[in-house]
Write an enzyme that holds these catalytic residues in place. Structure first.
Site, PDB file in Angstrom:
ATOM      1  N   HIS A   1       4.478  66.726 -36.402  1.00  0.00           N
ATOM      2  CA  HIS A   1       4.381  68.185 -36.497  1.00  0.00           C
ATOM      3  C   HIS A   1       4.098  68.895 -35.176  1.00  0.00           C
ATOM      4  CE1 HIS A   1      -0.028  67.455 -36.760  1.00  0.00           C
ATOM      5  NE2 HIS A   1      -0.128  68.691 -36.306  1.00  0.00           N
TER       6      HIS A   1
ATOM      7  N   HIS B   1      -4.405  62.884 -33.157  1.00  0.00           N
ATOM      8  CA  HIS B   1      -4.445  64.024 -34.097  1.00  0.00           C
ATOM      9  C   HIS B   1      -3.348  63.934 -35.157  1.00  0.00           C
ATOM     10  CE1 HIS B   1      -4.399  68.067 -35.742  1.00  0.00           C
ATOM     11  NE2 HIS B   1      -3.199  68.284 -35.213  1.00  0.00           N
TER      12      HIS B   1
ATOM     13  N   GLU C   1       6.416  71.425 -30.384  1.00  0.00           N
ATOM     14  CA  GLU C   1       5.609  72.418 -29.669  1.00  0.00           C
ATOM     15  C   GLU C   1       5.069  71.876 -28.349  1.00  0.00           C
ATOM     16  OE1 GLU C   1       1.428  74.917 -30.194  1.00  0.00           O
ATOM     17  OE2 GLU C   1       2.169  73.659 -31.810  1.00  0.00           O
ATOM     18  N   ASP C   2       4.611  70.619 -28.334  1.00  0.00           N
ATOM     19  CA  ASP C   2       3.843  70.111 -27.199  1.00  0.00           C
ATOM     20  C   ASP C   2       4.556  69.063 -26.352  1.00  0.00           C
ATOM     21  OD1 ASP C   2       1.710  71.733 -27.876  1.00  0.00           O
ATOM     22  OD2 ASP C   2       0.827  70.249 -29.210  1.00  0.00           O
TER      23      ASP C   2
ATOM     24  N   ASP D   1     -30.335  79.343 -58.026  1.00  0.00           N
ATOM     25  CA  ASP D   1     -29.364  78.358 -58.507  1.00  0.00           C
ATOM     26  C   ASP D   1     -28.806  77.553 -57.327  1.00  0.00           C
ATOM     27  OD1 ASP D   1     -28.275  80.700 -57.614  1.00  0.00           O
ATOM     28  OD2 ASP D   1     -26.629  80.753 -59.044  1.00  0.00           O
TER      29      ASP D   1
ATOM     30  N   ASP E   1      -3.408  69.757 -40.964  1.00  0.00           N
ATOM     31  CA  ASP E   1      -3.479  69.984 -39.520  1.00  0.00           C
ATOM     32  C   ASP E   1      -4.698  70.828 -39.172  1.00  0.00           C
ATOM     33  OD1 ASP E   1      -2.599  70.397 -36.752  1.00  0.00           O
ATOM     34  OD2 ASP E   1      -1.917  72.369 -37.425  1.00  0.00           O
TER      35      ASP E   1
END
Length: 697
Positions: free
Chosen positions: A72, A48, A76-77, A260, A139
């Protein structure tokens, strides 16, 4: 997934001076930190951030942005920290990663709070560096591309709704239309699966049946322009499925009635050729009045520039046409990102005002729900143009009013607005503005934002500013009431209270300043005994078992200062209650009428005798009158009644005085113990989500 050498080659193609060793180290770092983690698709998790970095190379962003994309999610992970990032990759990368990273606690918040806190975090960060937003959008785009791998339907829909409400409009707002369209399409598929399938199936069928009609129309346009001596590129496409869906919803028509479906884009060499091409098209085919828009002379806030028109082609087919230069096209598709890549990493001037407004909204919003509401208003795309009398141009959402315009010019001007002229004529403040209107704001020095304005303003900045002003006014009123109550509390302690005692009391109560104490008293956040104990420790021992119970008090009212046997009544104009400073008025042969000292009726009492009065026994039975404005939605009246019951007050009169969606106003007479009781009642009402405003009459 991009391999390590492929990513490095992409960066080196447009930035030969990039630090190859640093990029390699970042790639290896994210692979090592994410280790054996897996995504819902079963792919290694590090795929990712690598793909997000690939998206950033498509935008030709600098190496710090590429490294930020790679890292990034590490904070967090994984076990990585911002300090680790700074030590290995420098303070700039650490700052960007911190701006993009979603804090783990956000994932445990309720839906609105999670979305709001996530939004608040990177809005503040991107005000300092637009790259935070660019990486964040990359992201989100990659997460949307892999959303179908998540098995939980509710989670897919939540992510899709957040994307549709927040991220796609943000992408549009900074001119990244390619990102916006793909996000909308992927979110549309999750939120309206039947609608998505119906439209895509119809488009596929139309594609099979058109017999090359799109190519034929594109060729006809190109030939007409070539005959006029214009060398252009012409491309045709079906409209975006989500765009078709919104047209069907807005016009209440079926797919077959959307005429259209096709759109064509003309790329020219220069600005002059754009206008020449427009003239050729309008003389060759009939154009539809009201459908011509010149975003070249008047660009959108996000820098978008192009000419738009709609033509009636053969067989009564409507087609949309956009005309722009190559430079405009590059900027239009990738917005601020294109500017960043080509203008030596400077934030575009057009971004400054919009970012400033967003930060004001963040500061003014009271809670997560307000923040989301105001920000959605700030980033939606349908715009009108209005001018100041001196010719300054402001872009506003459709439906904007003079109040929205005033706040767009300056927050202080909006706060002081008392009236407006539109094109030289005095008009109501709730009047919706039209394209090209000249708006003159009339202001007053003593004016202040009105709660009723929330019923018609449409911009996030105006709503946030009005709500903030109303909250500050209410806080000041509560603090003033608290100050009166404090004087009574201070009289009850066995010592004279000076500045030193008050300063020490603030420390004991863990309050910042005197104003906070007065507000806490007025809002019933702190008891009288707690304040007394903080002022003079140990003085409340004799009151330890005292529990006030308003329902058991005597209901007699006594007044000191009256001649024995003289009757009295409490005035209906000001509804005095014990604790108010009072005076009496008496006409010959009549009883005494008791007023508050600041009652407006006293100004006309020239022919009456005034009597200095004081309350006798503090007792229940006096009636206070309140004006309460509720949000006009189910359950709010019941919630107000519940607050009355919980605070042991009797309702003697209730009257609806105004219904102006989204508000309903009532005048309520309440039987209360005294001013302190009424003050606490007001505080309880103001704390309720059902109540927009509460004040004593």
């Amino acid at each position: 997934m991009l391999r390590q050498y492929e990513l490095i080659e992409r960066v080196k193609e447009y930035d030969p001076d990039a630090d190859e060793a640093l990029l390699n180290r970042a790639y290896v770092y994210t692979v090592q930190k994410h280790g054996s983690q897996k995504r819902a698709s079963g792919d290694p998790y590090f795929s990712h951030p690598v793909e997000v970095a690939g998206l950033m190379t498509d935008l030709k962003l600098d190496q710090d942005s590429i490294i930020t994309a790679l890292l990034h999610d590490t904070v967090e992970d994984t076990l990585a920290t911002i300090e680790d990032i700074e030590r290995n990759f420098g303070p700039d990368v650490a700052r960007l990663v911190d701006g993009v990273t979603k804090l783990s606690k956000i994932e445990q918040m309720p839906e609105n709070e999670r979305a709001a806190e996530n939004l608040r975090k990177f809005l503040l960060a991107m005000s300092e560096d637009i790259r935070v937003l660019l990486v964040k959008l990359g992201d989100r785009l990659h997460n949307m591309r892999t959303l179908h791998h998540i098995k939980n339907e509710e989670k897919r829909r939540r992510i899709a709704r957040e994307t549709m409400d927040i991220y796609a409009p943000l992408a549009e707002r900074i001119g990244m239309y390619e990102y916006m369209r793909e996000m909308q399409l992927l979110a549309f598929e999750q939120l309206e699966p039947e609608g998505y399938k119906t439209i895509t199936d119809r488009l596929a069928k139309l594609r099979q049946q058109d017999g090359g009609q799109v190519d034929a129309i594109a060729l006809a346009i190109k030939q007409a322009l070539a005959e006029a001596g214009l060398k252009v590129e012409v491309s045709g496409r079906e409209k975006h499925p989500y765009s078709i869906w919104t047209k069907m919803a807005e016009r209440h028509v079926s797919f077959e009635q959307v005429s259209d479906i096709f759109a064509f884009r003309i790329i020219t060499d220069g600005v002059e050729d754009c206008y020449r091409a427009m003239g050729v098209l309008h003389t060759t085919w009939q154009f539809l009045p009201g459908r011509f828009k010149d975003y070249i002379s008047t660009p959108k806030n996000n820098g978008y520039r192009s000419l738009h028109t709609s033509l009636m082609y053969e067989n009564s087919m409507r087609v949309e046409v956009q005309i722009r230069t190559r430079e405009m096209h590059q900027r239009n598709e990738f917005g601020f990102a294109a500017h960043w890549a080509y203008k030596q990493h400077e934030t575009p001037d057009g971004a400054v005002g919009w970012l400033r407004d967003l930060i004001e909204i963040v500061d003014a919003s009271h809670d997560a729900e307000e923040l989301l509401e105001h920000t959605r208003m700030a980033i939606y795309q349908d715009r009108i143009f209005a001018f100041t009398p001196k010719g300054a141009l402001f872009q506003l959402p459709k439906g904007a009013t003079p109040v929205d315009f005033a706040f767009a010019v300056h927050t202080d001007l909006g706060a002081q607005t008392v009236g407006a002229k539109i094109n030289g004529r005095h008009m109501p403040l709730r009047t919706a503005l039209n394209n090209g209107d000249v708006v003159e704001i009339i202001k007053g020095k003593e004016a202040e934002p009105q709660l009723s304005w929330l019923g018609f303003v449409v911009t996030g900045k105006a709503r946030a500013s009005i709500r903030r002003a109303v909250r500050l006014k209410e806080r000041a009123e509560v603090a003033e009431l608290g100050r009166k109550l404090y004087e009574d509390i201070a009289d009850r302690v066995p010592a004279k209270i000076g500045k030193k005692a008050l300063r020490l009391a603030l420390g004991r109560l863990e309050l910042e300043d005197e104003e906070d104490l007065m507000y806490a008293i007025g809002a019933a956040q702190i008891s009288d005994l707690a304040v007394m104990e903080a002022l003079v420790p140990g003085c409340t021992a004799e009151f330890a078992d005292e529990v006030p119970d308003w329902s058991k008090r005597d209901k007699a009212i006594s007044i000191r200062g009256l001649t024995a046997g003289v009757g009295f009544k409490l005035a209906d104009c000001c509804h005095p209650v014990p604790g108010d400073r009072i005076v009496g008025t008496r006409k010959p042969g009549e009883g005494v009428e008791v007023h508050t000292i600041d009652c407006l009726t006293l100004a006309s009492g020239i022919d009456q005798d005034w009597i200095d009065l004081q309350w006798g026994q503090r007792s229940q039975g006096a009636v206070g009158r309140l004006r309460i404005t509720l949000y006009d939605r189910p359950g709010t009246l019941a919630e107000m009644a519940g607050i009355f019951a919980k605070n042991h007050v009797n309702v003697t009169h209730l009257e609806q005085t105004q219904l102006d969606h989204p508000f309903t106003a009532y005048e309520v007479d309440l039987e209360v113990q005294d001013l302190a009781h009424l003050t606490r009642m007001l505080s309880a009402l103001r704390a309720s989500d059902a109540v927009a405003q509460a004040e004593r009459i």
